[in-house]
Write an enzyme that holds these catalytic residues in place. Structure first.
Site, PDB file in Angstrom:
ATOM      1  N   ASP A 201      41.719  29.744  41.205  1.00 43.15           N
ATOM      2  CA  ASP A 201      41.534  28.178  42.614  1.00 43.15           C
ATOM      3  C   ASP A 201      42.310  28.104  43.054  1.00 43.15           C
ATOM      4  O   ASP A 201      41.766  27.553  44.671  1.00 43.15           O
ATOM      5  CB  ASP A 201      42.151  27.353  41.540  1.00 43.15           C
TER       6      ASP A 201
ATOM      7  N   GLU B 157      36.766  31.738  39.415  1.00 43.88           N
ATOM      8  CA  GLU B 157      37.973  31.712  39.690  1.00 43.88           C
ATOM      9  C   GLU B 157      38.708  33.135  39.257  1.00 43.88           C
ATOM     10  O   GLU B 157      39.347  32.930  39.883  1.00 43.88           O
ATOM     11  CB  GLU B 157      38.520  30.492  39.165  1.00 43.88           C
TER      12      GLU B 157
END
Length: 264
Positions: free
Chosen positions: A63, A135
């Site tokens: 992220d 991610e």
């Protein structure tokens, strides 16, 4: 005790290596990136206390890498855009919905290592699980090969498919097309991307005759306290000739407030 992957699992893990254009020096990173927590809970419950047994830690790192690369790329592509516009574009690109679509595009669903229960419940098609896997894969690329392979993946699969819509939304003659011009969508995506939940729109006033009404709307987000789990706080309030117009204006003001406050 560490369980050895089945032949079928090993075949699945190898499949995206060429798709991503990167040969892993540490294939176990890719295996971990594709491993959902549900697999450990069913096959090795004793490993649930081990944060390296699934992809949740990698999601956290991915992220951060994703946000940085998206930000630097948007600055390079749209040097004339203000902070608010850039923030809305970034929120759209890193949203769960968009990342889930990226995962579907590159075929991550069939490659995921899920528990049987999660698999039978449609886990391979769930946007949240797919977005988390994207991610985690970004983090695996970063840890295995450094920033460049992660950056290449993000630009090719995450950013480039969004560019036509972003450019159209920034067209001054097309102000309200796409997520960038749609302030309600932009606010929702920003809140989701920053883990602040869903916005709530509350009609606080309605004035004027039927042919000339004015609506006042407040946009709120959940801010629970131990003794008030349903507590909300107001972000902004605005008026409009219709409820939708008032909601759009309130969302616009809320987004400006959040970006100035630096809630990322």
């Amino acid at each position: 005790m560490t369980r050895r992957p089945t032949k079928r699992a090993a075949e699945k893990i190898e499949a995206p290596t060429s798709l991503l254009g990167h040969t892993f020096s540490s294939p176990e990173l890719l295996s971990r990136a594709l491993t959902h927590r549900s697999l450990s809970s069913e096959t090795a419950p004793e490993s649930l206390s081990d944060p390296t047994a699934d992809n949740e830690q990698l999601e956290f790192l991915g992220d951060a890498v994703l946000g940085m690369v998206v930000a630097e790329t948007l600055l390079a592509l749209f040097p004339g855009s203000r902070e608010g516009e850039l923030t809305r574009m970034r929120a759209s690109i890193v949203s769960r919905k968009h990342l889930g679509g990226v995962a579907a595009q590159i075929g991550l669903g069939p490659l995921l290592r899920l528990g049987r229960g999660e698999d039978l419940s449609g886990g391979r098609q769930k946007p949240a699980i797919l977005a988390d896997a994207v991610e985690a894969v970004i983090a695996a690329l970063y840890l295995d090969g450094g920033l460049e392979p992660a950056r290449s993946f993000i630009r090719k699969y995450v950013i480039e498919p969004s560019l036509p819509a972003l450019k159209a939304a920034l067209d001054p003659e097309n102000t309200f097309s796409g997520a960038v011009g749609d302030h309600k969508s932009a606010l929702q995506e920003y809140l989701q991307a920053t883990g602040q939940g869903q916005p709530r729109y509350v009609l606080t006033a309605q004035t004027g005759p039927d042919h000339q009404k004015r609506f006042r709307v407040e946009v709120r987000i959940l801010a629970p306290l131990p003794d008030e789990p349903d507590r909300t706080v107001a972000l902004a309030e605005a008026e409009g000739q219709t409820k939708k117009q008032a909601q759009q204006s309130a969302a616009h003001l809320a987004l400006k407030y959040l970006t100035k406050a630096g809630r990322a």
